[in-house]
Design a protein around this motif. Sequence first.
Motif, PDB file in Angstrom:
ATOM      1  N   LEU A  86      38.373  35.051  78.401  1.00 20.45           N
ATOM      2  CA  LEU A  86      38.509  36.206  77.803  1.00 20.45           C
ATOM      3  C   LEU A  86      39.423  37.274  79.029  1.00 20.45           C
ATOM      4  CD1 LEU A  86      34.951  37.511  76.697  1.00 20.45           C
ATOM      5  CD2 LEU A  86      37.052  37.009  75.250  1.00 20.45           C
ATOM      6  N   VAL A  87      38.904  36.942  80.143  1.00 15.27           N
ATOM      7  CA  VAL A  87      39.822  37.777  81.340  1.00 15.27           C
ATOM      8  C   VAL A  87      41.016  37.231  81.310  1.00 15.27           C
ATOM      9  CG1 VAL A  87      40.081  38.095  83.686  1.00 15.27           C
ATOM     10  CG2 VAL A  87      37.813  38.425  82.760  1.00 15.27           C
ATOM     11  N   GLY A  88      41.206  35.895  81.170  1.00 21.33           N
ATOM     12  CA  GLY A  88      42.752  35.267  81.049  1.00 21.33           C
ATOM     13  C   GLY A  88      43.570  35.909  80.065  1.00 21.33           C
ATOM     14  N   ALA A  89      42.894  36.044  79.029  1.00 22.80           N
ATOM     15  CA  ALA A  89      43.692  36.398  77.633  1.00 22.80           C
ATOM     16  C   ALA A  89      44.081  37.798  77.839  1.00 22.80           C
ATOM     17  CB  ALA A  89      42.704  36.367  76.488  1.00 22.80           C
ATOM     18  N   ARG A  90      43.543  38.527  78.637  1.00 24.11           N
ATOM     19  CA  ARG A  90      44.173  39.914  79.103  1.00 24.11           C
ATOM     20  C   ARG A  90      45.273  40.002  79.755  1.00 24.11           C
ATOM     21  NH1 ARG A  90      40.927  43.444  81.743  1.00 24.11           N
ATOM     22  NH2 ARG A  90      41.923  45.005  80.769  1.00 24.11           N
ATOM     23  N   HIS A  91      45.374  38.716  80.412  1.00 28.39           N
ATOM     24  CA  HIS A  91      46.504  38.890  81.679  1.00 28.39           C
ATOM     25  C   HIS A  91      47.738  37.441  81.182  1.00 28.39           C
ATOM     26  CE1 HIS A  91      44.577  41.856  83.980  1.00 28.39           C
ATOM     27  NE2 HIS A  91      43.448  41.032  83.602  1.00 28.39           N
ATOM     28  N   PRO A  92      48.450  37.742  80.171  1.00 27.59           N
ATOM     29  CA  PRO A  92      49.107  36.715  79.591  1.00 27.59           C
ATOM     30  C   PRO A  92      49.999  35.969  80.532  1.00 27.59           C
ATOM     31  CG  PRO A  92      49.422  38.501  78.441  1.00 27.59           C
ATOM     32  CD  PRO A  92      48.756  38.934  79.493  1.00 27.59           C
TER      33      PRO A  92
ATOM     34  N   ALA B  80      48.354  33.801  82.797  1.00 24.66           N
ATOM     35  CA  ALA B  80      47.436  33.641  83.728  1.00 24.66           C
ATOM     36  C   ALA B  80      46.812  32.245  83.856  1.00 24.66           C
ATOM     37  CB  ALA B  80      46.274  34.718  84.051  1.00 24.66           C
ATOM     38  N   THR B  81      46.645  31.535  84.713  1.00 30.50           N
ATOM     39  CA  THR B  81      46.012  30.370  84.879  1.00 30.50           C
ATOM     40  C   THR B  81      44.230  30.572  85.206  1.00 30.50           C
ATOM     41  OG1 THR B  81      46.330  29.976  87.175  1.00 30.50           O
ATOM     42  CG2 THR B  81      47.880  29.083  85.843  1.00 30.50           C
ATOM     43  N   VAL B  82      43.578  29.638  84.991  1.00 30.12           N
ATOM     44  CA  VAL B  82      42.189  30.090  85.517  1.00 30.12           C
ATOM     45  C   VAL B  82      42.094  30.440  87.039  1.00 30.12           C
ATOM     46  CG1 VAL B  82      39.858  29.124  85.586  1.00 30.12           C
ATOM     47  CG2 VAL B  82      41.313  28.647  83.631  1.00 30.12           C
ATOM     48  N   GLY B  83      42.711  29.550  87.808  1.00 27.58           N
ATOM     49  CA  GLY B  83      42.860  29.830  89.271  1.00 27.58           C
ATOM     50  C   GLY B  83      43.453  31.275  89.544  1.00 27.58           C
ATOM     51  N   VAL B  84      44.356  31.783  88.914  1.00 27.53           N
ATOM     52  CA  VAL B  84      44.919  33.027  89.085  1.00 27.53           C
ATOM     53  C   VAL B  84      43.532  34.058  88.540  1.00 27.53           C
ATOM     54  CG1 VAL B  84      46.439  34.833  88.026  1.00 27.53           C
ATOM     55  CG2 VAL B  84      47.256  32.443  89.010  1.00 27.53           C
TER      56      VAL B  84
ATOM     57  N   LEU C  22      37.992  20.968  85.629  1.00 24.31           N
ATOM     58  CA  LEU C  22      38.552  20.533  87.130  1.00 24.31           C
ATOM     59  C   LEU C  22      38.610  21.471  88.020  1.00 24.31           C
ATOM     60  CD1 LEU C  22      40.074  18.396  88.585  1.00 24.31           C
ATOM     61  CD2 LEU C  22      42.272  19.389  87.725  1.00 24.31           C
ATOM     62  N   LEU C  23      38.303  21.240  89.431  1.00 26.07           N
ATOM     63  CA  LEU C  23      38.149  22.282  90.293  1.00 26.07           C
ATOM     64  C   LEU C  23      39.220  22.734  91.111  1.00 26.07           C
ATOM     65  CD1 LEU C  23      34.985  20.145  90.846  1.00 26.07           C
ATOM     66  CD2 LEU C  23      34.878  22.455  91.898  1.00 26.07           C
ATOM     67  N   SER C  24      40.466  22.308  90.907  1.00 21.07           N
ATOM     68  CA  SER C  24      41.671  22.643  91.703  1.00 21.07           C
ATOM     69  C   SER C  24      42.429  23.646  90.578  1.00 21.07           C
ATOM     70  CB  SER C  24      42.588  21.491  92.030  1.00 21.07           C
ATOM     71  OG  SER C  24      42.911  20.722  91.001  1.00 21.07           O
ATOM     72  N   ARG C  25      43.359  24.429  91.237  1.00 20.39           N
ATOM     73  CA  ARG C  25      43.969  25.332  90.126  1.00 20.39           C
ATOM     74  C   ARG C  25      44.973  24.585  89.112  1.00 20.39           C
ATOM     75  NH1 ARG C  25      43.465  28.479  95.014  1.00 20.39           N
ATOM     76  NH2 ARG C  25      42.300  30.321  94.500  1.00 20.39           N
ATOM     77  N   THR C  26      45.021  25.011  88.149  1.00 27.74           N
ATOM     78  CA  THR C  26      46.080  24.460  87.274  1.00 27.74           C
ATOM     79  C   THR C  26      47.094  25.466  86.927  1.00 27.74           C
ATOM     80  OG1 THR C  26      46.347  23.773  84.753  1.00 27.74           O
ATOM     81  CG2 THR C  26      44.470  25.186  85.305  1.00 27.74           C
ATOM     82  N   SER C  27      48.209  24.828  86.772  1.00 30.79           N
ATOM     83  CA  SER C  27      49.477  25.677  86.463  1.00 30.79           C
ATOM     84  C   SER C  27      49.591  26.189  85.172  1.00 30.79           C
ATOM     85  CB  SER C  27      50.565  25.088  86.836  1.00 30.79           C
ATOM     86  OG  SER C  27      51.017  23.856  86.176  1.00 30.79           O
ATOM     87  N   LYS C  28      49.009  25.775  84.218  1.00 32.28           N
ATOM     88  CA  LYS C  28      48.778  25.900  82.597  1.00 32.28           C
ATOM     89  C   LYS C  28      48.256  27.258  82.686  1.00 32.28           C
ATOM     90  CE  LYS C  28      48.660  23.748  78.282  1.00 32.28           C
ATOM     91  NZ  LYS C  28      48.092  22.360  77.660  1.00 32.28           N
ATOM     92  N   PRO C  29      48.986  28.240  81.805  1.00 37.27           N
ATOM     93  CA  PRO C  29      48.596  29.702  81.523  1.00 37.27           C
ATOM     94  C   PRO C  29      47.209  29.787  80.352  1.00 37.27           C
ATOM     95  CG  PRO C  29      50.638  29.190  80.622  1.00 37.27           C
ATOM     96  CD  PRO C  29      50.296  28.072  81.390  1.00 37.27           C
ATOM     97  N   ILE C  30      46.495  30.627  80.486  1.00 33.89           N
ATOM     98  CA  ILE C  30      45.471  30.698  79.519  1.00 33.89           C
ATOM     99  C   ILE C  30      46.220  31.417  78.324  1.00 33.89           C
ATOM    100  CG2 ILE C  30      43.514  32.185  78.880  1.00 33.89           C
ATOM    101  CD1 ILE C  30      42.619  31.778  81.685  1.00 33.89           C
ATOM    102  N   SER C  31      45.917  30.545  76.964  1.00 34.42           N
ATOM    103  CA  SER C  31      46.645  31.238  75.891  1.00 34.42           C
ATOM    104  C   SER C  31      45.765  32.474  75.314  1.00 34.42           C
ATOM    105  CB  SER C  31      46.574  30.138  74.864  1.00 34.42           C
ATOM    106  OG  SER C  31      46.699  30.562  73.608  1.00 34.42           O
ATOM    107  N   PRO C  32      46.331  33.116  74.760  1.00 36.84           N
ATOM    108  CA  PRO C  32      45.604  34.552  74.193  1.00 36.84           C
ATOM    109  C   PRO C  32      44.759  33.892  72.698  1.00 36.84           C
ATOM    110  CG  PRO C  32      47.930  34.883  73.639  1.00 36.84           C
ATOM    111  CD  PRO C  32      47.993  33.631  74.581  1.00 36.84           C
TER     112      PRO C  32
END
Length: 234
Positions: free
Chosen positions: A212-218, A220-224, A10-20
């Motif tokens: 991978l980048v999201g997993a480094r920053h607990p 963090a959403t994809v948008g973040v 999806l193209l808009s930011r999601t509030s769901k964080p990236i799981s490690p």
Amino acid sequence: MATLSTSSILLSRTSKPISPKPTLFTTTATLLFGPKKPSSVVMAAAPTTTAAKVMPAVIVGGGRVGKALQDMGKGDDLLVKRGEAVPLDFEGPILVCTRNDDLEALLEATPKSRWNDLVFFQNGMLEPWLQSKGLNDADQVLAYFAVSKIGEPPVDGKTDTNPEGLTAAYGKWASAVATRLHAGGLSCKVLDKEAFQKQMLEKLIWISAFMLVGARHPGATVGVVEKEYRSELL
């Protein structure tokens, strides 16, 4: 790492964080800059809102994407849920909308004579698994649309770079898939194999980098990741 599903991207930011936790799947994600346009398009008809010419299909998987695909039809599709057998005598494409880890069970539940009618909507690089099953030329779809929950209309994955949309299909039933998606107001290109594989690799690289980048920053959403950690993607 986020889990991948057929409902992304999806193209808009999601509030769901990236799981490690690393897996083969992703939840609804954010594509803020897409891959380059493919070089070889066999057919790219404009989306339409009518389902008059949608071919009946077997749809495997009753989740968000499977139900959305069924809603794009004319009411004559057959929905096959987990643990149910794929029929031998229902002609047409078999749209596979399951998780990657359900694919082995799907093949076991599908008559081998129907394997060439399977259309895989899964994310990731399926080629090694497909080749191990003798499905070297299996139909596949790169789905750049999202369904937030069952019953809601899908949101097309369009970017400033690719305003025509990024969803693409390849194979025997590619045109039938494109017609169905167009009936639901979504874009879909029909590509030859080389162009499809190129776009598939681009999507895999994008998913891998963001997860991978999201997993480094607990948390963090994809948008973040795109907004605050973009330098780590380059």
